[in-house]
Enzyme design. Sequence first.
Site, PDB file in Angstrom:
ATOM      1  N   SER A   1       0.823  -1.215   0.000  1.00  0.00           N
ATOM      2  CA  SER A   1       0.000   0.000   0.000  1.00  0.00           C
ATOM      3  C   SER A   1       0.851   1.256   0.000  1.00  0.00           C
ATOM      4  O   SER A   1       0.307   2.353  -0.049  1.00  0.00           O
ATOM      5  CB  SER A   1      -0.871   0.028   1.251  1.00  0.00           C
ATOM      6  OG  SER A   1      -1.642  -1.115   1.326  1.00  0.00           O
TER       7      SER A   1
ATOM      8  N   HIS B   1      -0.652  -2.343  -7.126  1.00  0.00           N
ATOM      9  CA  HIS B   1      -1.474  -2.047  -5.953  1.00  0.00           C
ATOM     10  C   HIS B   1      -2.968  -2.058  -6.287  1.00  0.00           C
ATOM     11  O   HIS B   1      -3.460  -1.171  -6.986  1.00  0.00           O
ATOM     12  CB  HIS B   1      -1.052  -0.682  -5.370  1.00  0.00           C
ATOM     13  CG  HIS B   1      -1.774  -0.329  -4.122  1.00  0.00           C
ATOM     14  ND1 HIS B   1      -2.093   0.963  -3.770  1.00  0.00           N
ATOM     15  CD2 HIS B   1      -2.273  -1.107  -3.128  1.00  0.00           C
ATOM     16  CE1 HIS B   1      -2.737   0.959  -2.625  1.00  0.00           C
ATOM     17  NE2 HIS B   1      -2.862  -0.276  -2.217  1.00  0.00           N
TER      18      HIS B   1
ATOM     19  N   GLU C   1      -2.752   0.618  -9.184  1.00  0.00           N
ATOM     20  CA  GLU C   1      -1.589   1.499  -9.332  1.00  0.00           C
ATOM     21  C   GLU C   1      -0.401   0.621  -9.725  1.00  0.00           C
ATOM     22  O   GLU C   1      -0.103  -0.365  -9.044  1.00  0.00           O
ATOM     23  CB  GLU C   1      -1.265   2.210  -8.013  1.00  0.00           C
ATOM     24  CG  GLU C   1      -2.260   3.312  -7.656  1.00  0.00           C
ATOM     25  CD  GLU C   1      -1.941   3.973  -6.319  1.00  0.00           C
ATOM     26  OE1 GLU C   1      -1.993   5.206  -6.247  1.00  0.00           O
ATOM     27  OE2 GLU C   1      -1.636   3.252  -5.337  1.00  0.00           O
TER      28      GLU C   1
ATOM     29  N   ASN D   1      -3.308   6.437  -1.797  1.00  0.00           N
ATOM     30  CA  ASN D   1      -3.193   6.417  -0.331  1.00  0.00           C
ATOM     31  C   ASN D   1      -2.551   7.679   0.228  1.00  0.00           C
ATOM     32  O   ASN D   1      -2.835   8.076   1.358  1.00  0.00           O
ATOM     33  CB  ASN D   1      -2.409   5.184   0.135  1.00  0.00           C
ATOM     34  CG  ASN D   1      -3.291   3.949   0.156  1.00  0.00           C
ATOM     35  OD1 ASN D   1      -4.509   4.057   0.171  1.00  0.00           O
ATOM     36  ND2 ASN D   1      -2.676   2.788   0.157  1.00  0.00           N
TER      37      ASN D   1
HETATM   38  N1  CAA Z   1     -16.218  -8.475  -2.461  1.00  0.00           N
HETATM   39  C1  CAA Z   1     -16.882  -8.522  -3.617  1.00  0.00           C
HETATM   40  N2  CAA Z   1     -17.928  -7.732  -3.914  1.00  0.00           N
HETATM   41  C2  CAA Z   1     -18.340  -6.885  -2.965  1.00  0.00           C
HETATM   42  C3  CAA Z   1     -17.704  -6.799  -1.708  1.00  0.00           C
HETATM   43  C4  CAA Z   1     -16.601  -7.651  -1.469  1.00  0.00           C
HETATM   44  N3  CAA Z   1     -15.916  -7.629  -0.333  1.00  0.00           N
HETATM   45  N4  CAA Z   1     -18.332  -5.855  -0.971  1.00  0.00           N
HETATM   46  C5  CAA Z   1     -19.325  -5.379  -1.728  1.00  0.00           C
HETATM   47  N5  CAA Z   1     -19.331  -5.988  -2.940  1.00  0.00           N
HETATM   48  C6  CAA Z   1     -20.240  -5.727  -4.052  1.00  0.00           C
HETATM   49  C7  CAA Z   1     -21.625  -6.226  -3.755  1.00  0.00           C
HETATM   50  O1  CAA Z   1     -21.798  -7.529  -4.227  1.00  0.00           O
HETATM   51  C8  CAA Z   1     -22.503  -5.268  -4.502  1.00  0.00           C
HETATM   52  O2  CAA Z   1     -22.606  -5.649  -5.849  1.00  0.00           O
HETATM   53  P1  CAA Z   1     -24.027  -5.506  -6.601  1.00  0.00           P
HETATM   54  O3  CAA Z   1     -24.626  -4.213  -6.190  1.00  0.00           O
HETATM   55  O4  CAA Z   1     -23.644  -5.562  -8.041  1.00  0.00           O
HETATM   56  O5  CAA Z   1     -24.793  -6.660  -6.135  1.00  0.00           O
HETATM   57  C9  CAA Z   1     -21.714  -3.960  -4.527  1.00  0.00           C
HETATM   58  O6  CAA Z   1     -20.357  -4.301  -4.208  1.00  0.00           O
HETATM   59  C10 CAA Z   1     -22.275  -3.000  -3.528  1.00  0.00           C
HETATM   60  O7  CAA Z   1     -22.246  -3.637  -2.255  1.00  0.00           O
HETATM   61  P2  CAA Z   1     -23.258  -3.331  -1.070  1.00  0.00           P
HETATM   62  O8  CAA Z   1     -24.594  -2.969  -1.638  1.00  0.00           O
HETATM   63  O9  CAA Z   1     -23.171  -4.460  -0.109  1.00  0.00           O
HETATM   64  O10 CAA Z   1     -22.626  -2.112  -0.275  1.00  0.00           O
HETATM   65  P3  CAA Z   1     -22.216  -0.680  -0.780  1.00  0.00           P
HETATM   66  O11 CAA Z   1     -23.188  -0.114  -1.765  1.00  0.00           O
HETATM   67  O12 CAA Z   1     -21.879   0.105   0.435  1.00  0.00           O
HETATM   68  O13 CAA Z   1     -20.862  -0.926  -1.597  1.00  0.00           O
HETATM   69  C11 CAA Z   1     -18.516  -0.824  -1.519  1.00  0.00           C
HETATM   70  C12 CAA Z   1     -19.763  -1.507  -0.993  1.00  0.00           C
HETATM   71  C13 CAA Z   1     -18.334  -1.160  -3.006  1.00  0.00           C
HETATM   72  C14 CAA Z   1     -17.352  -1.384  -0.734  1.00  0.00           C
HETATM   73  C15 CAA Z   1     -18.670   0.716  -1.369  1.00  0.00           C
HETATM   74  O14 CAA Z   1     -18.995   0.994  -0.045  1.00  0.00           O
HETATM   75  C16 CAA Z   1     -17.433   1.483  -1.724  1.00  0.00           C
HETATM   76  O15 CAA Z   1     -17.150   1.725  -2.880  1.00  0.00           O
HETATM   77  N6  CAA Z   1     -16.674   1.879  -0.712  1.00  0.00           N
HETATM   78  C17 CAA Z   1     -15.403   2.555  -0.875  1.00  0.00           C
HETATM   79  C18 CAA Z   1     -14.322   1.540  -1.117  1.00  0.00           C
HETATM   80  C19 CAA Z   1     -12.976   2.177  -1.197  1.00  0.00           C
HETATM   81  O16 CAA Z   1     -12.768   3.368  -1.162  1.00  0.00           O
HETATM   82  N7  CAA Z   1     -11.953   1.314  -1.325  1.00  0.00           N
HETATM   83  C20 CAA Z   1     -10.584   1.736  -1.327  1.00  0.00           C
HETATM   84  C21 CAA Z   1      -9.978   1.456   0.016  1.00  0.00           C
HETATM   85  S1  CAA Z   1      -8.345   2.017   0.081  1.00  0.00           S
HETATM   86  C22 CAA Z   1      -7.470   0.714  -0.440  1.00  0.00           C
HETATM   87  O17 CAA Z   1      -7.909  -0.361  -0.664  1.00  0.00           O
HETATM   88  C23 CAA Z   1      -6.026   0.999  -0.589  1.00  0.00           C
HETATM   89  C24 CAA Z   1      -5.175   0.536   0.499  1.00  0.00           C
HETATM   90  O18 CAA Z   1      -4.010   0.240   0.224  1.00  0.00           O
HETATM   91  C25 CAA Z   1      -5.624   0.516   1.877  1.00  0.00           C
END
Ligand code: CAA
Length: 284
Positions: free
Chosen positions: A120, A141, A153, A191
Amino acid sequence: MATVKTIGVLGAGIMGAGIAQVAAQTGYQVIMRDLTDDFVSRGLNNINKNLNRDVQKNRLSQEEAQAILGRIKVTTKINDLAAADFVIEAVIEQMELKKEVYRELDQICPEHVVFASNTSGLSITEMASVTKRPDKFIGMHFFNPVPVMKLVEVIKGARTAEETAQLTIELAQKMGKEPIVVNEAPLFVVNRILVPMLNEAMFVLMEGVACAEDIDKGMKLGANHPIGPLALADLIGLDTLLLIADTLYRETGDSKYRPCPLLRKMVRAGHLGRKTGRGFYTYN
Ligand code: CAA
């Protein structure tokens, strides 16, 4: 460079399992390795759960789901990665541990195999320095949840060859992702911007400016973020987030990046977010 058919994935945690799933879904053979049978089966269970959800939502047939699972071989033996054409490492965010893994892997994998770290924000150049293939070493990433998030990335270290970067960009695209190319710097692009924002949300909570629900509601409704910063911190995992925040602070030496004491306290308490059922929120 040889065509990639088999991808080795080191680590079966949230990121490793997500990467393995996406690789298998896009037709690659996968060898996913973690230290214990327990870690490996937890990773495989998560993949299974995701595929079952896709079957229930009619996005995948039962046969397709079985075929995807059939392409994932799991193991606890690092030597099994000798059969991989490209290795993606997603072990815990600790430099010394990662170097240990790469020293071992360098002995096991054929010379032409590219090593890509899903770090990350740690230095690609430093990890590459313990191998005899710094030109075939790169950052790749992914973002959490890997099956959903489109970005990868692609991070060039000081000695990464252009050919390695091209191969990695193409692989990311074949895995259905959108790559951006980044020159190595602490925490890369996303990040570097995202983590200070999450850290600031924790200071806002710690100072009693607003409750967790209102902080998250504020950023969802006021800045159009899909989830609030504290819920996102819980999704990433507070232990992982602290390691990342500490990297930025240590590498820059800039006090504006000091991790919020509340984050440190929660990690010490074992409240790591969704994966332990308790973070800024509680989960079933
Ligand atoms: N695995 C697979 N699919 C998933 C999932 C998972 N863990 N979590 C959610 N989904 C899918 C669901 O199946 C759903 O798909 P459909 O609508 O097509 O059925 C879709 O995502 C939406 O899920 P939910 O309705 O349950 O919940 P939501 O609308 O809140 O969406 C989310 C979940 C996609 C995670 C959304 O909240 C989101 O985009 N959040 C922000 C995520 C983000 O910013 N990620 C970056 C983190 S930073 C990082 O990763 C970098 C690092 O190095 C730390």
